[in-house]
Design a protein around this motif. Structure first.
Motif, PDB file in Angstrom:
ATOM      1  N   MET A 289       0.821  -1.206   0.000  1.00 50.64           N
ATOM      2  CA  MET A 289       0.000   0.000   0.000  1.00 50.64           C
ATOM      3  C   MET A 289       0.856   1.257   0.000  1.00 50.64           C
ATOM      4  O   MET A 289       0.539   2.237  -0.689  1.00 50.64           O
ATOM      5  N   LEU A 290       1.946   1.264   0.747  1.00 54.09           N
ATOM      6  CA  LEU A 290       2.836   2.424   0.715  1.00 54.09           C
ATOM      7  C   LEU A 290       3.457   2.597  -0.669  1.00 54.09           C
ATOM      8  O   LEU A 290       3.539   3.710  -1.197  1.00 54.09           O
ATOM      9  N   GLY A 291       3.885   1.497  -1.276  1.00 45.31           N
ATOM     10  CA  GLY A 291       4.449   1.576  -2.615  1.00 45.31           C
ATOM     11  C   GLY A 291       3.426   2.038  -3.631  1.00 45.31           C
ATOM     12  O   GLY A 291       3.738   2.840  -4.531  1.00 45.31           O
ATOM     13  N   SER A 292       2.189   1.569  -3.509  1.00 50.70           N
ATOM     14  CA  SER A 292       1.143   1.990  -4.438  1.00 50.70           C
ATOM     15  C   SER A 292       0.866   3.481  -4.311  1.00 50.70           C
ATOM     16  O   SER A 292       0.658   4.177  -5.310  1.00 50.70           O
ATOM     17  N   LEU A 293       0.866   3.993  -3.074  1.00 47.75           N
ATOM     18  CA  LEU A 293       0.601   5.412  -2.874  1.00 47.75           C
ATOM     19  C   LEU A 293       1.705   6.285  -3.460  1.00 47.75           C
ATOM     20  O   LEU A 293       1.429   7.374  -3.980  1.00 47.75           O
ATOM     21  N   VAL A 294       2.950   5.816  -3.354  1.00 48.45           N
ATOM     22  CA  VAL A 294       4.055   6.581  -3.930  1.00 48.45           C
ATOM     23  C   VAL A 294       3.814   6.815  -5.419  1.00 48.45           C
ATOM     24  O   VAL A 294       4.124   7.883  -5.961  1.00 48.45           O
ATOM     25  N   GLN A 295       3.213   5.830  -6.103  1.00 49.39           N
ATOM     26  CA  GLN A 295       2.944   5.951  -7.533  1.00 49.39           C
ATOM     27  C   GLN A 295       1.584   6.588  -7.797  1.00 49.39           C
ATOM     28  O   GLN A 295       1.441   7.437  -8.681  1.00 49.39           O
TER      29      GLN A 295
ATOM     30  N   VAL B  12       7.575  13.780   0.699  1.00 49.65           N
ATOM     31  CA  VAL B  12       8.791  13.092   1.160  1.00 49.65           C
ATOM     32  C   VAL B  12       9.263  12.073   0.131  1.00 49.65           C
ATOM     33  O   VAL B  12       9.912  11.095   0.480  1.00 49.65           O
ATOM     34  N   ALA B  13       8.950  12.286  -1.137  1.00 52.94           N
ATOM     35  CA  ALA B  13       9.258  11.283  -2.159  1.00 52.94           C
ATOM     36  C   ALA B  13      10.744  10.954  -2.208  1.00 52.94           C
ATOM     37  O   ALA B  13      11.134   9.796  -2.419  1.00 52.94           O
ATOM     38  N   ARG B  14      11.615  11.948  -1.990  1.00 50.88           N
ATOM     39  CA  ARG B  14      13.047  11.685  -2.081  1.00 50.88           C
ATOM     40  C   ARG B  14      13.570  10.872  -0.899  1.00 50.88           C
ATOM     41  O   ARG B  14      14.691  10.374  -0.953  1.00 50.88           O
ATOM     42  N   GLY B  15      12.787  10.757   0.150  1.00 54.45           N
ATOM     43  CA  GLY B  15      13.207   9.965   1.303  1.00 54.45           C
ATOM     44  C   GLY B  15      12.643   8.561   1.300  1.00 54.45           C
ATOM     45  O   GLY B  15      12.648   7.896   2.344  1.00 54.45           O
ATOM     46  N   VAL B  16      12.171   8.110   0.133  1.00 55.96           N
ATOM     47  CA  VAL B  16      11.526   6.797   0.051  1.00 55.96           C
ATOM     48  C   VAL B  16      12.490   5.672   0.426  1.00 55.96           C
ATOM     49  O   VAL B  16      12.117   4.743   1.148  1.00 55.96           O
ATOM     50  N   ALA B  17      13.730   5.729  -0.061  1.00 52.63           N
ATOM     51  CA  ALA B  17      14.675   4.633   0.188  1.00 52.63           C
ATOM     52  C   ALA B  17      14.940   4.426   1.679  1.00 52.63           C
ATOM     53  O   ALA B  17      14.791   3.306   2.184  1.00 52.63           O
ATOM     54  N   PRO B  18      15.326   5.451   2.455  1.00 54.06           N
ATOM     55  CA  PRO B  18      15.514   5.231   3.898  1.00 54.06           C
ATOM     56  C   PRO B  18      14.214   4.901   4.613  1.00 54.06           C
ATOM     57  O   PRO B  18      14.215   4.135   5.583  1.00 54.06           O
ATOM     58  N   LEU B  19      13.097   5.455   4.144  1.00 53.88           N
ATOM     59  CA  LEU B  19      11.807   5.143   4.751  1.00 53.88           C
ATOM     60  C   LEU B  19      11.492   3.662   4.579  1.00 53.88           C
ATOM     61  O   LEU B  19      11.040   2.993   5.528  1.00 53.88           O
ATOM     62  N   HIS B  20      11.735   3.141   3.385  1.00 53.03           N
ATOM     63  CA  HIS B  20      11.497   1.723   3.100  1.00 53.03           C
ATOM     64  C   HIS B  20      12.364   0.842   3.989  1.00 53.03           C
ATOM     65  O   HIS B  20      11.885  -0.121   4.601  1.00 53.03           O
TER      66      HIS B  20
ATOM     67  N   LEU C 233      11.036   2.814  15.418  1.00 50.96           N
ATOM     68  CA  LEU C 233      11.173   2.692  13.968  1.00 50.96           C
ATOM     69  C   LEU C 233       9.811   2.709  13.276  1.00 50.96           C
ATOM     70  O   LEU C 233       9.599   3.438  12.296  1.00 50.96           O
ATOM     71  N   LEU C 234       8.882   1.920  13.807  1.00 45.43           N
ATOM     72  CA  LEU C 234       7.565   1.854  13.185  1.00 45.43           C
ATOM     73  C   LEU C 234       6.756   3.111  13.453  1.00 45.43           C
ATOM     74  O   LEU C 234       6.059   3.617  12.562  1.00 45.43           O
ATOM     75  N   LEU C 235       6.832   3.618  14.673  1.00 41.86           N
ATOM     76  CA  LEU C 235       6.111   4.855  14.973  1.00 41.86           C
ATOM     77  C   LEU C 235       6.594   5.994  14.081  1.00 41.86           C
ATOM     78  O   LEU C 235       5.794   6.757  13.523  1.00 41.86           O
ATOM     79  N   GLY C 236       7.904   6.100  13.934  1.00 46.19           N
ATOM     80  CA  GLY C 236       8.452   7.183  13.126  1.00 46.19           C
ATOM     81  C   GLY C 236       8.104   7.065  11.656  1.00 46.19           C
ATOM     82  O   GLY C 236       7.628   8.022  11.028  1.00 46.19           O
ATOM     83  N   THR C 237       8.330   5.885  11.080  1.00 46.32           N
ATOM     84  CA  THR C 237       8.127   5.732   9.638  1.00 46.32           C
ATOM     85  C   THR C 237       6.653   5.801   9.254  1.00 46.32           C
ATOM     86  O   THR C 237       6.290   6.463   8.271  1.00 46.32           O
ATOM     87  N   LEU C 238       5.787   5.139  10.012  1.00 50.76           N
ATOM     88  CA  LEU C 238       4.372   5.147   9.661  1.00 50.76           C
ATOM     89  C   LEU C 238       3.731   6.499   9.934  1.00 50.76           C
ATOM     90  O   LEU C 238       2.864   6.958   9.172  1.00 50.76           O
ATOM     91  N   ALA C 239       4.133   7.155  11.032  1.00 50.13           N
ATOM     92  CA  ALA C 239       3.599   8.489  11.301  1.00 50.13           C
ATOM     93  C   ALA C 239       4.045   9.466  10.214  1.00 50.13           C
ATOM     94  O   ALA C 239       3.258  10.300   9.738  1.00 50.13           O
TER      95      ALA C 239
END
Length: 408
Positions: A65-71, A83-91, A119-125
């Motif tokens: 779902m996160l990948g689908s939203l990016v597109q 935050v599109a440019r931060g996708v790699a560290p977010l992933h 980690l999960l709180l930060g990335t998902l929030a």
């Protein structure tokens, strides 16, 4: 297709890394069931079973779902992610958090819980906040953007409740009233189902040839889903709902979504996307059966499997293959010199490979439903799940490779 803003598409590697990872999590879910056997299908409250649920919900569905939203947000909803440019560290951070969460749930590992929580709180929030900013700034269809925003808000609520449940499980907080139902309501109905419905209102007419859903029906759905989320919030705050009322709130959105998918497909004036329609038909039937199974005494495992491990994964896998075809086409266009004629957008993902993935997934899904009734077949089901998800990963790799090696 004319309504898609391909010029706004992010680099294909951004969404693709999430989509590919989701398939590997699906294979891990099968391996988990293969190793754990029937013990994982006896109770929804067993720690190892709860961990397996999160393999599906966070690892498989979360990545997809996160990948689908990016597109989808920039291309189809005119809402680029800030935050599109931060996708790699977010992933990477998100998936590391999921890896650490599993032993925290299954074995009550305090160290893993201490590492997984931030980690999960930060990335998902951050992800949910970025989605909310994107839909507010966007210019796409208002009902679709509001639906996606409601889903993101539900993800934030599920995240808070999940953190509280993890803290109770690890002894950081004193056990209070049960929050599991509210956590599941926000996570599965608000976030997963809400996002699928919002995105599906655009992609079903576009990719499956069904009739466009009337705006009045879309707004009615949003009101219903918002009401369900308010009820889940009230339950989380202490307003205990009657058992029948809680079941009704859980089953009504699932049944309505499933019925809408099936009816729209049956009445489609111009049917296309054959394999995608099969995946969504499978997902719709599984969600409908899972909603009905909620009312059957002692069938909580069956209901959960049909919804979490069959229905939702079928929907996102069908979409993941379509998105991968688009990503391969975009990558090919970017790689070829201007003016070079390239294959059509729907021709890079071989239909034979899609059909093979569907049959594998249908067999694995049926075996899992049977194993919930006959737990002795759990390992057979696990082996089929591994085969189905690795088969999907191989098909996606072949699609991407065909774009990478194509020559004019």
């Amino acid at each position: 297709m004319s309504g898609l803003a391909f010029a706004q598409a992010p680099p294909p590697s951004y969404p693709l890394r999430f989509l590919a990872t989701s398939l590997l999590w699906g294979a891990l879910a099968g391996a988990w069931l293969l190793a754990g056997g029937d013990a994982l299908l006896l109770s929804v409250h067993a720690p190892a079973t709860i961990a397996l649920v999160h393999v599906f919900t966070l690892g498989l569905l979360g990545n997809a779902m996160l990948g689908s939203l990016v597109q989808f947000l920039p291309v189809a909803a005119a809402s680029p992610l800030p935050v599109a440019r931060g996708v790699a560290p977010l992933h990477a951070t998100f998936n590391l958090g999921v890896v650490l969460l599993l032993p925290a749930i299954a074995t009550h590992s305090i160290l893993c819980g201490m590492l997984a929580a931030p980690l999960l709180l930060g990335t998902l929030a951050l992800s949910a906040g970025a989605v909310l900013v994107a839909v507010v700034r966007g210019s796409g269809a208002r009902a679709v953007r509001i639906g996606i925003g409601l889903a993101a808000a539900s993800l934030l609520a599920a995240l808070v409740l999940g953190a509280a449940l993890l803290s109770m499980r690890l002894g950081w907080l004193a056990p209070a009233r049960p929050l599991t139902a509210a956590h599941a309501g926000f996570g599965l109905l608000g976030w997963v189902l809400g996002l699928l419905a919002a995105v599906g209102s655009m992609v079903m007419p576009m990719l499956q040839g069904v009739r466009c859903i009337a705006p009045a029906w879309l707004w009615a759905w949003l009101v219903l889903l918002a009401g369900v989320m308010l009820a889940a919030a009230a339950d989380g705050l202490g307003a205990t709902l009657p058992a029948a009322g809680a079941r009704t709130l859980a089953t009504l959105p699932l049944l309505l979504f499933a019925a809408t998918v099936i009816v729209l497909q049956l009445r489609a004036p111009r049917r296309r996307g054959t394999v995608l329609r099969r995946f969504w038909a499978l997902g719709g039937v599984a969600l409908g059966c899972g909603a009905l199974a909620i009312w059957l005494p002692g069938q909580g495992v069956l209901a959960g499997a049909l919804v979490v491990a069959v229905g939702f994964p079928a929907l996102v896998l069908g979409m993941a293959m379509e998105i991968t075809g688009f990503l391969a086409w975009i990558e090919l266009r970017r790689r070829m010199p201007r003016g070079t004629r390239v294959p059509g957008v729907g021709s890079l993902f071989d239909e034979r490979h899609k059909r093979r993935v569907w049959w594998l997934h249908a067999a694995a899904s049926l075996s899992l439903a049977v194993a919930c009734v006959l737990p002795g077949l759990a390992r057979v089901s696990g082996a089929l799940l591994v085969l189905a998800w690795l088969g999907a990963a191989h098909a996606l790799w072949r699609c991407w490779r065909s774009a990478s090696t194509w020559q004019a």
